[in-house]
Design an enzyme around this catalytic site. Structure first.
Site, PDB file in Angstrom:
ATOM      1  N   ARG A 167       0.822  -1.206   0.000  1.00  0.00           N
ATOM      2  CA  ARG A 167       0.000   0.000   0.000  1.00  0.00           C
ATOM      3  C   ARG A 167       0.853   1.252   0.000  1.00  0.00           C
ATOM      4  O   ARG A 167       0.323   2.349   0.063  1.00  0.00           O
ATOM      5  CB  ARG A 167      -0.885   0.006   1.237  1.00  0.00           C
ATOM      6  CG  ARG A 167      -2.368  -0.139   0.926  1.00  0.00           C
ATOM      7  CD  ARG A 167      -3.086  -0.141   2.252  1.00  0.00           C
ATOM      8  NE  ARG A 167      -4.484   0.123   2.175  1.00  0.00           N
ATOM      9  CZ  ARG A 167      -5.426  -0.804   2.040  1.00  0.00           C
ATOM     10  NH1 ARG A 167      -5.108  -2.059   1.900  1.00  0.00           N
ATOM     11  NH2 ARG A 167      -6.685  -0.457   2.052  1.00  0.00           N
ATOM     12  N   ARG A 221     -21.657  -0.654   1.090  1.00  0.00           N
ATOM     13  CA  ARG A 221     -21.056  -1.956   1.439  1.00  0.00           C
ATOM     14  C   ARG A 221     -21.590  -2.444   2.782  1.00  0.00           C
ATOM     15  O   ARG A 221     -21.621  -1.702   3.745  1.00  0.00           O
ATOM     16  CB  ARG A 221     -19.531  -1.831   1.511  1.00  0.00           C
ATOM     17  CG  ARG A 221     -18.859  -3.118   2.005  1.00  0.00           C
ATOM     18  CD  ARG A 221     -17.426  -3.223   1.577  1.00  0.00           C
ATOM     19  NE  ARG A 221     -16.548  -2.209   2.181  1.00  0.00           N
ATOM     20  CZ  ARG A 221     -15.255  -2.092   1.871  1.00  0.00           C
ATOM     21  NH1 ARG A 221     -14.695  -2.913   0.997  1.00  0.00           N
ATOM     22  NH2 ARG A 221     -14.519  -1.156   2.439  1.00  0.00           N
ATOM     23  N   ARG A 225     -18.905  -1.681   7.984  1.00  0.00           N
ATOM     24  CA  ARG A 225     -17.572  -1.494   8.570  1.00  0.00           C
ATOM     25  C   ARG A 225     -17.451  -0.095   9.147  1.00  0.00           C
ATOM     26  O   ARG A 225     -17.884   0.869   8.504  1.00  0.00           O
ATOM     27  CB  ARG A 225     -16.493  -1.694   7.504  1.00  0.00           C
ATOM     28  CG  ARG A 225     -16.102  -3.156   7.322  1.00  0.00           C
ATOM     29  CD  ARG A 225     -15.234  -3.393   6.122  1.00  0.00           C
ATOM     30  NE  ARG A 225     -14.088  -2.488   6.011  1.00  0.00           N
ATOM     31  CZ  ARG A 225     -13.146  -2.584   5.073  1.00  0.00           C
ATOM     32  NH1 ARG A 225     -13.219  -3.557   4.179  1.00  0.00           N
ATOM     33  NH2 ARG A 225     -12.151  -1.729   5.023  1.00  0.00           N
TER      34      ARG A 225
HETATM   35  P1  ADP Z   1     -10.327  -1.529   1.502  1.00  0.00           P
HETATM   36  O1  ADP Z   1     -10.601  -2.903   0.950  1.00  0.00           O
HETATM   37  O2  ADP Z   1     -11.574  -0.760   1.683  1.00  0.00           O
HETATM   38  O3  ADP Z   1      -9.282  -0.791   0.717  1.00  0.00           O
HETATM   39  P2  ADP Z   1      -8.845  -2.961   3.471  1.00  0.00           P
HETATM   40  O4  ADP Z   1      -9.746  -3.992   4.037  1.00  0.00           O
HETATM   41  O5  ADP Z   1      -7.853  -3.384   2.461  1.00  0.00           O
HETATM   42  O6  ADP Z   1      -9.725  -1.752   2.946  1.00  0.00           O
HETATM   43  O7  ADP Z   1      -8.047  -2.254   4.639  1.00  0.00           O
HETATM   44  C1  ADP Z   1      -8.694  -1.762   5.789  1.00  0.00           C
HETATM   45  C2  ADP Z   1      -7.666  -1.093   6.689  1.00  0.00           C
HETATM   46  O8  ADP Z   1      -6.677  -2.058   7.100  1.00  0.00           O
HETATM   47  C3  ADP Z   1      -6.835   0.015   6.031  1.00  0.00           C
HETATM   48  O9  ADP Z   1      -7.514   1.275   6.046  1.00  0.00           O
HETATM   49  C4  ADP Z   1      -5.592   0.018   6.909  1.00  0.00           C
HETATM   50  O10 ADP Z   1      -5.832   0.640   8.156  1.00  0.00           O
HETATM   51  C5  ADP Z   1      -5.393  -1.464   7.162  1.00  0.00           C
HETATM   52  N1  ADP Z   1      -4.526  -2.072   6.129  1.00  0.00           N
HETATM   53  C6  ADP Z   1      -4.858  -3.040   5.222  1.00  0.00           C
HETATM   54  N2  ADP Z   1      -3.819  -3.350   4.453  1.00  0.00           N
HETATM   55  C7  ADP Z   1      -2.789  -2.559   4.849  1.00  0.00           C
HETATM   56  C8  ADP Z   1      -1.451  -2.382   4.412  1.00  0.00           C
HETATM   57  N3  ADP Z   1      -0.939  -3.082   3.372  1.00  0.00           N
HETATM   58  N4  ADP Z   1      -0.676  -1.464   5.057  1.00  0.00           N
HETATM   59  C9  ADP Z   1      -1.163  -0.760   6.088  1.00  0.00           C
HETATM   60  N5  ADP Z   1      -2.414  -0.859   6.533  1.00  0.00           N
HETATM   61  C10 ADP Z   1      -3.231  -1.750   5.925  1.00  0.00           C
HETATM   62  P1  ADP Z   2     -12.341  -3.119  -1.884  1.00  0.00           P
HETATM   63  O1  ADP Z   2     -11.833  -4.453  -1.378  1.00  0.00           O
HETATM   64  O2  ADP Z   2     -11.515  -2.578  -3.001  1.00  0.00           O
HETATM   65  O3  ADP Z   2     -12.513  -2.124  -0.777  1.00  0.00           O
HETATM   66  P2  ADP Z   2     -14.912  -4.489  -2.290  1.00  0.00           P
HETATM   67  O4  ADP Z   2     -14.594  -5.654  -3.130  1.00  0.00           O
HETATM   68  O5  ADP Z   2     -15.188  -4.725  -0.845  1.00  0.00           O
HETATM   69  O6  ADP Z   2     -13.783  -3.338  -2.493  1.00  0.00           O
HETATM   70  O7  ADP Z   2     -16.168  -3.728  -2.953  1.00  0.00           O
HETATM   71  C1  ADP Z   2     -16.696  -2.534  -2.394  1.00  0.00           C
HETATM   72  C2  ADP Z   2     -18.215  -2.575  -2.506  1.00  0.00           C
HETATM   73  O8  ADP Z   2     -18.571  -2.453  -3.899  1.00  0.00           O
HETATM   74  C3  ADP Z   2     -18.861  -3.855  -2.006  1.00  0.00           C
HETATM   75  O9  ADP Z   2     -20.092  -3.532  -1.407  1.00  0.00           O
HETATM   76  C4  ADP Z   2     -19.073  -4.682  -3.284  1.00  0.00           C
HETATM   77  O10 ADP Z   2     -20.217  -5.522  -3.173  1.00  0.00           O
HETATM   78  C5  ADP Z   2     -19.290  -3.603  -4.328  1.00  0.00           C
HETATM   79  N1  ADP Z   2     -18.759  -3.953  -5.655  1.00  0.00           N
HETATM   80  C6  ADP Z   2     -17.646  -4.668  -5.963  1.00  0.00           C
HETATM   81  N2  ADP Z   2     -17.471  -4.759  -7.299  1.00  0.00           N
HETATM   82  C7  ADP Z   2     -18.493  -4.056  -7.863  1.00  0.00           C
HETATM   83  C8  ADP Z   2     -18.876  -3.766  -9.221  1.00  0.00           C
HETATM   84  N3  ADP Z   2     -18.161  -4.208 -10.274  1.00  0.00           N
HETATM   85  N4  ADP Z   2     -19.980  -3.021  -9.400  1.00  0.00           N
HETATM   86  C9  ADP Z   2     -20.708  -2.566  -8.358  1.00  0.00           C
HETATM   87  N5  ADP Z   2     -20.404  -2.801  -7.069  1.00  0.00           N
HETATM   88  C10 ADP Z   2     -19.302  -3.535  -6.817  1.00  0.00           C
END
Ligand code: ADP
Ligand code: ADP
Length: 211
Positions: A88, A127, A155
């Site tokens: 990241r 979400r 979340r």
């Molecule tokens: P999203 O899918 O919405 O991008 P994630 O589930 O990947 O969110 O991450 C949620 C939180 O977990 C981040 O906002 C951060 O606080 C932490 N996190 C996840 N991956 C990393 C990483 N590679 N480095 C630092 N923090 C991380």
């Molecule tokens: P990230 O891990 O990057 O934070 P997620 O996979 O959790 O993203 O997706 C974020 C939200 O968008 C979830 O509620 C998921 O169901 C929705 N989502 C994922 N892919 C799509 C898509 N292609 N079109 C519309 N909604 C989506």
């Protein structure tokens, strides 16, 4: 195959990671999921990560890198993996390169899921996650059978104030990663707008996955 998935929060990394990893037959390693499981379990790692996650900040590199190194050392990741949400920042990418070099392997590809702020805000605000199964839904785009079920939760970092900050953190710290992988000739950019299945097909085609 060894790949990483990069993209702003809400771009669909977790959704795509699940499907693409299954198609490629490699484990999906989501750092956010590992952190959340540790926060829920009250482990020492979870205690270290919690305040950063709630604030929408990155967990410090030393904590994150050590966790990923341990995970990649497990048997199931020996022949390939899909990392979702790691690296990241450029420092983490360098550490990952070091881990792989030491193991005598290389990263094959970095897939960037490209989506506008407007779209990711829409995805994050809708979400919802099932407590019992961990499945991720979207109120509009992938609605759960009963949107009012007690089994569903939002979340805490998907609340609007934190989302705004996570997008800033992405722009400042994570977006530069794209240039790092571009320089290595490993970057593949995918338009993340469209149906989930469409995005999957774009990604699989771009990385040259077998049908
Ligand atoms: P999203 O899918 O919405 O991008 P994630 O589930 O990947 O969110 O991450 C949620 C939180 O977990 C981040 O906002 C951060 O606080 C932490 N996190 C996840 N991956 C990393 C990483 N590679 N480095 C630092 N923090 C991380
Ligand atoms: P990230 O891990 O990057 O934070 P997620 O996979 O959790 O993203 O997706 C974020 C939200 O968008 C979830 O509620 C998921 O169901 C929705 N989502 C994922 N892919 C799509 C898509 N292609 N079109 C519309 N909604 C989506």
């Amino acid at each position: 195959m060894r790949l990483v998935l990069v993209g702003p929060p809400g771009a669909g990394k977790g959704t795509q990671a699940e499907i693409i990893a299954a198609r490629l037959g490699v484990p999906k390693i989501s750092t956010g999921d590992i952190f959340r499981a540790n926060v829920d379990g009250g482990t020492p790692l979870g205690l270290k990560a919690k305040e950063y996650m709630e604030a929408g900040e990155l967990v410090p590199d030393e904590v994150t890198n050590e966790m990923v190194a341990d995970r990649l050392a497990q048997d199931d990741a020996k022949d390939g993996f899909l990392l979702d949400g790691y690296p990241r920042n450029t420092e983490q990418a360098k550490v990952l390169d070091g881990i792989l070099t030491e193991a005598g392997v290389i990263l094959d590809v970095a897939v960037e899921l490209v989506a506008s702020d407007e779209e990711v805000v829409r995805r994050l605000s809708g979400r919802r996650v099932s407590k019992s199964t961990g499945k991720v839904y979207h109120l509009e785009f992938d609605p759960p059978a009963d949107p009012d079920s007690d089994d569903l939760y939002q979340r805490s970092d998907d609340k609007p104030e934190t989302v705004k900050h996570r997008l800033e953190v992405y722009a400042e710290q994570t977006a530069p990663l794209v240039g790092y992988y571009e320089q290595q000739g490993k970057l593949v950019e995918i338009d993340a707008i469209g149906e989930v299945a469409e995005v999957t097909e774009r990604a699989l085609a771009a990385i040259g996955a077998p049908e």
